[in-house]
Design a protein around this motif. Structure first.
Motif, PDB file in Angstrom:
ATOM      1  N   GLY A  33       0.751  -1.441  -0.003  1.00 52.16           N
ATOM      2  CA  GLY A  33       0.103  -0.020   0.017  1.00 52.16           C
ATOM      3  C   GLY A  33       0.700   1.208  -0.080  1.00 52.16           C
ATOM      4  N   LEU A  34       2.124   1.278   0.536  1.00 53.92           N
ATOM      5  CA  LEU A  34       3.008   2.272   0.595  1.00 53.92           C
ATOM      6  C   LEU A  34       3.863   2.172  -0.715  1.00 53.92           C
ATOM      7  CD1 LEU A  34       4.388   1.919   4.206  1.00 53.92           C
ATOM      8  CD2 LEU A  34       2.954   3.718   3.565  1.00 53.92           C
ATOM      9  N   GLY A  78      -4.105  -5.398   5.126  1.00 55.64           N
ATOM     10  CA  GLY A  78      -2.791  -4.527   5.371  1.00 55.64           C
ATOM     11  C   GLY A  78      -2.878  -3.694   4.249  1.00 55.64           C
ATOM     12  N   HIS A  79      -3.161  -3.772   2.998  1.00 52.70           N
ATOM     13  CA  HIS A  79      -2.717  -3.043   1.900  1.00 52.70           C
ATOM     14  C   HIS A  79      -3.759  -1.796   2.000  1.00 52.70           C
ATOM     15  CE1 HIS A  79      -3.278  -1.734  -2.439  1.00 52.70           C
ATOM     16  NE2 HIS A  79      -2.231  -2.025  -2.649  1.00 52.70           N
ATOM     17  N   ARG A  80      -5.075  -2.059   2.469  1.00 49.53           N
ATOM     18  CA  ARG A  80      -5.775  -0.988   2.740  1.00 49.53           C
ATOM     19  C   ARG A  80      -5.345  -0.064   3.760  1.00 49.53           C
ATOM     20  NH1 ARG A  80     -10.811  -1.004  -0.025  1.00 49.53           N
ATOM     21  NH2 ARG A  80     -11.265  -2.860  -0.657  1.00 49.53           N
ATOM     22  N   GLU A 124      -6.151   3.969   4.924  1.00 46.76           N
ATOM     23  CA  GLU A 124      -7.476   3.673   5.557  1.00 46.76           C
ATOM     24  C   GLU A 124      -7.265   3.370   6.767  1.00 46.76           C
ATOM     25  OE1 GLU A 124      -9.953   0.788   3.458  1.00 46.76           O
ATOM     26  OE2 GLU A 124      -9.590   1.819   1.657  1.00 46.76           O
ATOM     27  N   SER A 125      -8.397   3.687   7.713  1.00 50.49           N
ATOM     28  CA  SER A 125      -8.252   3.395   9.113  1.00 50.49           C
ATOM     29  C   SER A 125      -8.527   2.129   9.388  1.00 50.49           C
ATOM     30  CB  SER A 125      -9.243   4.300   9.894  1.00 50.49           C
ATOM     31  OG  SER A 125     -10.694   3.898   9.379  1.00 50.49           O
ATOM     32  N   HIS A 140       1.327   4.996  12.042  1.00 48.42           N
ATOM     33  CA  HIS A 140       1.075   4.774  10.711  1.00 48.42           C
ATOM     34  C   HIS A 140       1.742   3.890  10.065  1.00 48.42           C
ATOM     35  CE1 HIS A 140       0.962   6.053   6.380  1.00 48.42           C
ATOM     36  NE2 HIS A 140       0.126   6.747   6.750  1.00 48.42           N
ATOM     37  N   PRO A 141       1.560   3.152   8.897  1.00 48.73           N
ATOM     38  CA  PRO A 141       2.435   2.202   8.475  1.00 48.73           C
ATOM     39  C   PRO A 141       3.738   2.530   7.958  1.00 48.73           C
ATOM     40  CG  PRO A 141       0.236   1.811   7.767  1.00 48.73           C
ATOM     41  CD  PRO A 141       0.399   2.944   8.251  1.00 48.73           C
ATOM     42  N   ARG A 142       3.967   3.994   7.575  1.00 47.47           N
ATOM     43  CA  ARG A 142       5.210   4.483   7.325  1.00 47.47           C
ATOM     44  C   ARG A 142       6.179   4.857   8.128  1.00 47.47           C
ATOM     45  NH1 ARG A 142       6.545   6.348   2.593  1.00 47.47           N
ATOM     46  NH2 ARG A 142       4.415   6.318   1.598  1.00 47.47           N
TER      47      ARG A 142
END
Length: 336
Positions: A205-206, A262-264, A269-270, A318-320
């Motif tokens: 997703g990133l 996980g992609h979302r 996305e929340s 946040h995933p990042r």
């Protein structure tokens, strides 16, 4: 003794696909569904329209909403419900379980609160010995198996002869099961791969590519193996179908619920938005990341990917930020 009749309790996509596998292998199969509409679709049209639309089911596979009817005379009972609901469902079913029947877990997770593996939950609730419980794990993407694409899997049971009976009951032209006695390793591989798939989905997703994916898969396998070693699993299990095989399929495939979820999250996305988009399909890793993390902490095992996935799913990270934290960890030798 060969298995002639099997009950599959749970008519979701994987429960239905595995019921088809067994029926295609010869035994009579009765699929228990929670909703009348699902049972009527299976019995009337030979299709589970809600979960496997378009997949024609064998004539020796029927469905019912009556659990007693499903269990009557079954020599093997396949438990195909989500890991965090297994205990509650089994409490309601245990008095109807046929004496001596092999209890087979399809669920991949670690129970919240108790930190028990699914076979441990089954033994505790059903009051059966360890050698009466088996586990199925491996690259088990339901839609591909339902489409009869060739795949292999693992049946784990401490009673080798019982595992062989199940192996014979679900061997056919597209599904090849292997046996193993390492139930611990088989279950940990199946539970942890869902968490690692969430991390792979976040990375996708990133916008990250194959190097990132390969790194996550490899380091995820390493931390799974560390936990397995602490709990007494055979290290070789994690190099097999229940370890690497299941991990690759779940982390790489768009059919994987956990990778998709996980992609979302990686797209921004929340958790609530990702859950709404899943339309009721369970991404087991969202809850299991917390129980696996706690299990690792209890045994002093370092699982940074699992820690990070928990923080994204439940602490608002946040995933990042997770990606930066993982890449910035203190350097060390690979096998530490």
């Amino acid at each position: 003794m060969s298995v002639q009749r099997v009950a599959v309790l749970g008519a979701g996509s994987w429960g239905t696909a595995f019921a088809k596998v067994i029926a295609d292998s010869g035994p009579e199969v009765v699929l228990w569904a929670r909703r009348d509409s699902v049972a009527e679709s299976v019995n009337g049209a030979g299709i589970n329209e809600d979960y496997l639309p378009g997949t024609k089911l064998p004539a020796n596979l029927s469905a019912t909403t009556d659990v007693d009817k499903a269990l009557d005379g079954a020599q093997a009972v396949v438990l195909a419900v989500p890991s965090q609901t297994l205990r509650a469902n089994l409490v309601g079913w245990r008095d109807s379980l046929p004496e001596g029947a092999t209890l087979v877990s399809l669920a991949k997770g670690v129970e919240l609160g108790t930190l028990k593996r699914m076979s441990e939950v089954i033994r505790e609730v059903a009051g059966v010995p360890e050698d009466q419980v088996a586990v199925v794990s491996g690259p088990n993407l339901a839609k591909e198996i339902a489409a009869e694409q060739p795949t292999a899997t693992v049946i784990a049971c401490t009673d080798h002869d019982r595992a062989v009976e199940l192996q014979q009951a679900c061997s056919n032209g597209y599904f090849r099961p292997y046996t193993i006695t390492d139930v611990i390793g088989c279950e940990l591989g199946g539970a942890c791969k869902n968490v690692i798939a969430l991390a792979c989905g976040m990375a996708a997703g990133l916008g990250f590519g194959d190097n990132t994916m390969a790194s996550i898969i490899t380091r995820g396998l390493a931390e799974t193996a560390r936990l397995g070693a602490a709990l007494g699993a055979d290290p070789l299990t994690f190099a097999g179908l229940a370890g690497l095989g299941d991990l690759v399929a779940t982390c790489a495939s768009p059919l994987s619920r956990n990778r998709t979820f996980g992609h979302r999250l990686g797209l921004g996305e929340s958790l609530a938005q990702a859950q709404e988009a899943a339309h009721g399909q369970v991404a087991e890793g969202v809850k299991s990341c917390s129980s696996i993390r706690e299990l690792a902490q209890r045994h002093g095992v370092d699982m940074p990917l699992t820690d990070g996935v928990h923080m994204v799913c439940h602490d608002g990270m946040h995933p990042r930020t997770l990606g930066a934290a993982l890449i910035g960890r203190e350097p060390k030798a690979e096998r530490q």
